[in-house]
Design a protein around this motif. Sequence first.
Motif, mmCIF file in Angstrom:
data_model
loop_
_atom_site.group_PDB
_atom_site.id
_atom_site.type_symbol
_atom_site.label_atom_id
_atom_site.label_comp_id
_atom_site.label_asym_id
_atom_site.label_seq_id
_atom_site.Cartn_x
_atom_site.Cartn_y
_atom_site.Cartn_z
ATOM 1 N N ASN A 60 8.202 -12.165 29.627
ATOM 2 C CA ASN A 60 8.447 -11.797 31.243
ATOM 3 C C ASN A 60 7.169 -12.128 31.905
ATOM 4 N N GLY A 61 7.323 -12.380 33.110
ATOM 5 C CA GLY A 61 5.940 -12.689 33.836
ATOM 6 C C GLY A 61 4.726 -11.507 33.681
ATOM 7 N N THR A 86 0.728 -7.198 46.767
ATOM 8 C CA THR A 86 1.580 -7.547 45.784
ATOM 9 C C THR A 86 2.405 -6.853 44.941
ATOM 10 N N TYR A 87 3.051 -7.447 44.050
ATOM 11 C CA TYR A 87 3.885 -6.723 43.243
ATOM 12 C C TYR A 87 3.257 -6.165 42.127
ATOM 13 N N ALA A 89 3.147 -5.597 39.140
ATOM 14 C CA ALA A 89 2.634 -6.213 37.800
ATOM 15 C C ALA A 89 1.577 -6.972 37.721
ATOM 16 N N THR A 90 1.100 -7.393 38.936
ATOM 17 C CA THR A 90 -0.378 -8.242 38.903
ATOM 18 C C THR A 90 -1.329 -7.179 38.646
ATOM 19 N N GLN A 161 5.926 -16.099 42.008
ATOM 20 C CA GLN A 161 6.796 -16.501 43.160
ATOM 21 C C GLN A 161 6.683 -17.644 43.825
ATOM 22 N N LYS A 192 13.920 -14.962 40.697
ATOM 23 C CA LYS A 192 12.830 -15.809 41.032
ATOM 24 C C LYS A 192 13.396 -17.547 41.448
ATOM 25 N N GLY A 200 12.110 -13.390 31.223
ATOM 26 C CA GLY A 200 11.349 -14.914 30.667
ATOM 27 C C GLY A 200 10.152 -15.148 31.498
#
Length: 375
Positions: A60-61, A86-87, A89-90, A161, A192, A200
Amino acid sequence: MRKIQMVDTKTQYLAIKDQVDAAIHEVLDSAAYINGKAVRDFAQNLGTYLGIEHVIPCANGTDALQIAMMALDLQPGDEVITPSFTYIATTEVVALLKLKPVFVDVDPVTYCMDIESLKKAITPKTKAIVPVHLYGQAAPMEEIMAIAQAHNLYVIEDNAQAIGCDYTFSDGTKKKTGTIGHIGATSFYPSKNLGAFGDGGALFTNDKALAHKMAMIANHGQSERYYHDVVGCNSRLDSIQAAILNIKLTHLDEYSKARQSVANYYSTAFAGIEQILTPATGKHSTHVFHQYTMQLKKVDREKFIAHLSAKEIPCMIYYPVPGHLQKMFGDQNNQHWHLPVTDALTPCVCSLPIHTEMDAEQLAYIVEGVKSFFN
Ligand SMILES: *Cc1c(COP(=O)(O)O)cnc(C)c1O
């Protein structure tokens, strides 16, 4: 009229069902569910599409970002500069690895990393910069790379993104986002722009040694079967997802165009509305519109959302709480971050439905719905 959704992965699937079903069946027949031919083919095809030497698929990212940071041998306390806007996760993976997230502001027009804010944030402890190509357009990569080079810093692009987006350098050279920094990280989450039918992700690099290390980290730090040289993790892309992505990759440019035409339709329709600031594309970048995010000026956003919701028009706030105000960052919250643009954008951004399967009737209805709020 078809029900309006933020994304419509079902209708997109139906348009390519025969191709996708055949690809899935091929994997089922091969029984190579893990690291099968489909995964190798996809890595190669994506590399060719992006113009990059090495593509390392992963689960995944978020893992992609984590593996990138693990590969750079950063030490606890090292500083990693990322936007707060940002989201999660970053920035989450920075803290997960006991590194220190240093939040910087964004540009009020492009929503991407602000260069002045970046320059001010650099200290002797800074080791890496993580620009995010938010909503589908590129951060100012030429400037970021120059700053990184001057200070000997790594650049990891969060390209989750913006897959397919082109960045143009001042000398006219064009590169795909995700291929400009030392490492690019992306996500194939279903919604996405290039989405699987499950999770993924992937890493990109032109650096052979980094590629080797990241592939090892994603596979339990293994150099040879059962020989584990570094602490890694287990992060794999399924063969079935790779087979689906292989099909969807051949449609990616057409998907980007479909998104761009939706954005264009909205922006033209809202041009006369003073209270709406439509998204603008910076001159160095194309925009693949993962999101169509506008700013509402002097508008009660709650009322606006309720107005659309009554008409069954969905919309979303990306993101209601910026990183620097998230509880997970605990101590760091006490650090009085000065992020005026992030703080000003957060209460006024609003994203409208945008995907590859929107029809004229839906678009006209959404525009009417938005306009009727201001009449
Ligand atoms: C989606 C996303 C991620 C994380 O990807 P996952 O596959 O959900 O782990 C990271 N960064 C950004 C900007 C994203 O939009």
